[in-house]
Motif scaffolding. Sequence first.
Motif, short mmCIF file in Angstrom:
data_model
loop_
_atom_site.label_atom_id
_atom_site.label_comp_id
_atom_site.label_asym_id
_atom_site.label_seq_id
_atom_site.Cartn_x
_atom_site.Cartn_y
_atom_site.Cartn_z
N VAL A 122 15.04 6.27 -3.37
CA VAL A 122 13.72 6.86 -3.64
C VAL A 122 12.83 6.49 -2.47
CG1 VAL A 122 11.73 6.91 -5.18
CG2 VAL A 122 14.05 6.68 -6.13
N TYR A 123 12.20 7.51 -1.89
CA TYR A 123 11.34 7.32 -0.73
C TYR A 123 9.87 7.36 -1.18
CZ TYR A 123 15.27 7.60 2.43
OH TYR A 123 16.45 7.32 3.10
N TYR A 124 9.13 6.36 -0.74
CA TYR A 124 7.72 6.23 -1.10
C TYR A 124 6.85 6.30 0.15
CZ TYR A 124 9.61 4.21 -5.42
OH TYR A 124 10.29 4.00 -6.60
N CYS A 125 5.72 7.00 0.03
CA CYS A 125 4.72 6.91 1.09
C CYS A 125 3.64 5.94 0.64
CB CYS A 125 4.13 8.27 1.42
SG CYS A 125 3.33 9.11 0.05
N ALA A 126 2.94 5.39 1.61
CA ALA A 126 1.92 4.40 1.31
C ALA A 126 0.82 4.46 2.36
CB ALA A 126 2.53 3.00 1.26
N ALA A 127 -0.38 4.03 1.97
CA ALA A 127 -1.54 4.08 2.85
C ALA A 127 -2.15 2.69 2.97
CB ALA A 127 -2.58 5.06 2.30
N ALA A 128 -2.40 2.28 4.22
CA ALA A 128 -3.01 0.98 4.50
C ALA A 128 -4.36 1.21 5.17
CB ALA A 128 -2.11 0.15 5.40
N TYR A 129 -5.42 0.70 4.57
CA TYR A 129 -6.76 0.93 5.10
C TYR A 129 -6.95 0.23 6.44
CZ TYR A 129 -11.80 1.14 5.47
OH TYR A 129 -13.08 1.38 5.91
N GLY A 130 -7.62 0.97 7.36
CA GLY A 130 -7.93 0.39 8.66
C GLY A 130 -7.28 1.17 9.79
N ARG A 131 -7.97 1.19 10.92
CA ARG A 131 -7.47 1.94 12.07
C ARG A 131 -6.76 1.08 13.10
NH1 ARG A 131 -11.63 6.68 13.95
NH2 ARG A 131 -11.45 7.98 12.08
N LEU A 132 -6.94 -0.21 13.03
CA LEU A 132 -6.34 -1.06 14.06
C LEU A 132 -4.83 -1.01 13.96
CD1 LEU A 132 -6.73 -3.08 16.35
CD2 LEU A 132 -6.74 -4.90 14.62
N PRO A 135 3.39 -1.84 12.58
CA PRO A 135 3.31 -1.45 11.18
C PRO A 135 2.67 -2.53 10.33
CG PRO A 135 5.55 -2.09 11.72
CD PRO A 135 4.79 -2.05 13.01
N PRO A 136 1.82 -2.15 9.40
CA PRO A 136 1.22 -3.14 8.50
C PRO A 136 2.30 -3.83 7.67
CG PRO A 136 0.10 -1.02 8.33
CD PRO A 136 1.33 -0.80 9.13
N SER A 137 2.02 -5.05 7.25
CA SER A 137 2.93 -5.71 6.32
C SER A 137 2.84 -5.00 4.98
CB SER A 137 2.57 -7.19 6.16
OG SER A 137 1.26 -7.30 5.64
N ARG A 138 3.86 -5.17 4.20
CA ARG A 138 3.94 -4.42 2.94
C ARG A 138 2.71 -4.68 2.06
NH1 ARG A 138 8.99 -4.69 -1.32
NH2 ARG A 138 7.88 -3.77 -3.07
N ASP A 139 2.19 -5.89 2.05
CA ASP A 139 1.08 -6.17 1.15
C ASP A 139 -0.26 -5.67 1.67
OD1 ASP A 139 0.89 -9.77 1.87
OD2 ASP A 139 0.70 -8.01 3.14
N LYS A 176 18.51 -2.43 -5.04
CA LYS A 176 18.04 -3.10 -3.83
C LYS A 176 16.53 -3.18 -3.81
CE LYS A 176 21.96 -1.96 -0.88
NZ LYS A 176 22.39 -1.45 0.45
N GLU A 177 16.00 -4.02 -2.94
CA GLU A 177 14.56 -4.14 -2.82
C GLU A 177 14.02 -2.99 -1.97
OE1 GLU A 177 13.93 -8.94 -3.33
OE2 GLU A 177 13.15 -7.91 -1.56
N ARG A 178 12.72 -2.74 -2.17
CA ARG A 178 12.06 -1.72 -1.37
C ARG A 178 12.00 -2.19 0.08
NH1 ARG A 178 6.77 1.08 -3.87
NH2 ARG A 178 8.26 1.02 -5.60
N GLU A 179 12.32 -1.29 1.00
CA GLU A 179 12.34 -1.66 2.39
C GLU A 179 11.51 -0.70 3.24
OE1 GLU A 179 16.30 -1.51 4.00
OE2 GLU A 179 16.56 0.61 3.55
N PHE A 180 11.01 -1.21 4.33
CA PHE A 180 10.23 -0.43 5.28
C PHE A 180 11.13 0.58 5.99
CE2 PHE A 180 7.09 0.57 8.38
CZ PHE A 180 7.73 0.56 9.63
#
Length: 125
Positions: free
Chosen positions: A92-102, A106-110, A42-46
């Motif tokens: 498989v569970y992945y964590c991710a970081a999106a720059y910015g405080r606003l 939730p940020p979009s995946r990209d 399957k695809e990676r999902e939020f």
Amino acid sequence: VQLQASGGGLVQAGGSLRLSCAASGLTFTNYRMGWFRQAPGKEREFVAGISWSGSGTAYAGPLKGRFTISRDNAKSTVYLQMISLKSEDTAVYYCAAAYGRLWLGPPSRDEYNYWGQGTLVTVSS
């Protein structure tokens, strides 16, 4: 920058797990954080996202109520508490970081700049 995910493992259906993701090499409070998952074939999902302060959170609809995201900025760590686990949570569970405080949700995946290596959660029925 490193995002080190841990806490995965084998658990029976109905059980609980808490995943951790320790960040290094970045100013943690400048980043919104998220958890994603990818099941076999399957695809990676939020899964969940959290604002830089922790005051804002968001979840994939079906997971709300079973999963809770939180963060400890003093430890540069984000957590995912999972309860009432089901076989379909196996991934498989992945964590991710999106720059910015606003925080406008939730940020979009990209928008995520950095990704961890993933930790495997297997739920046996």
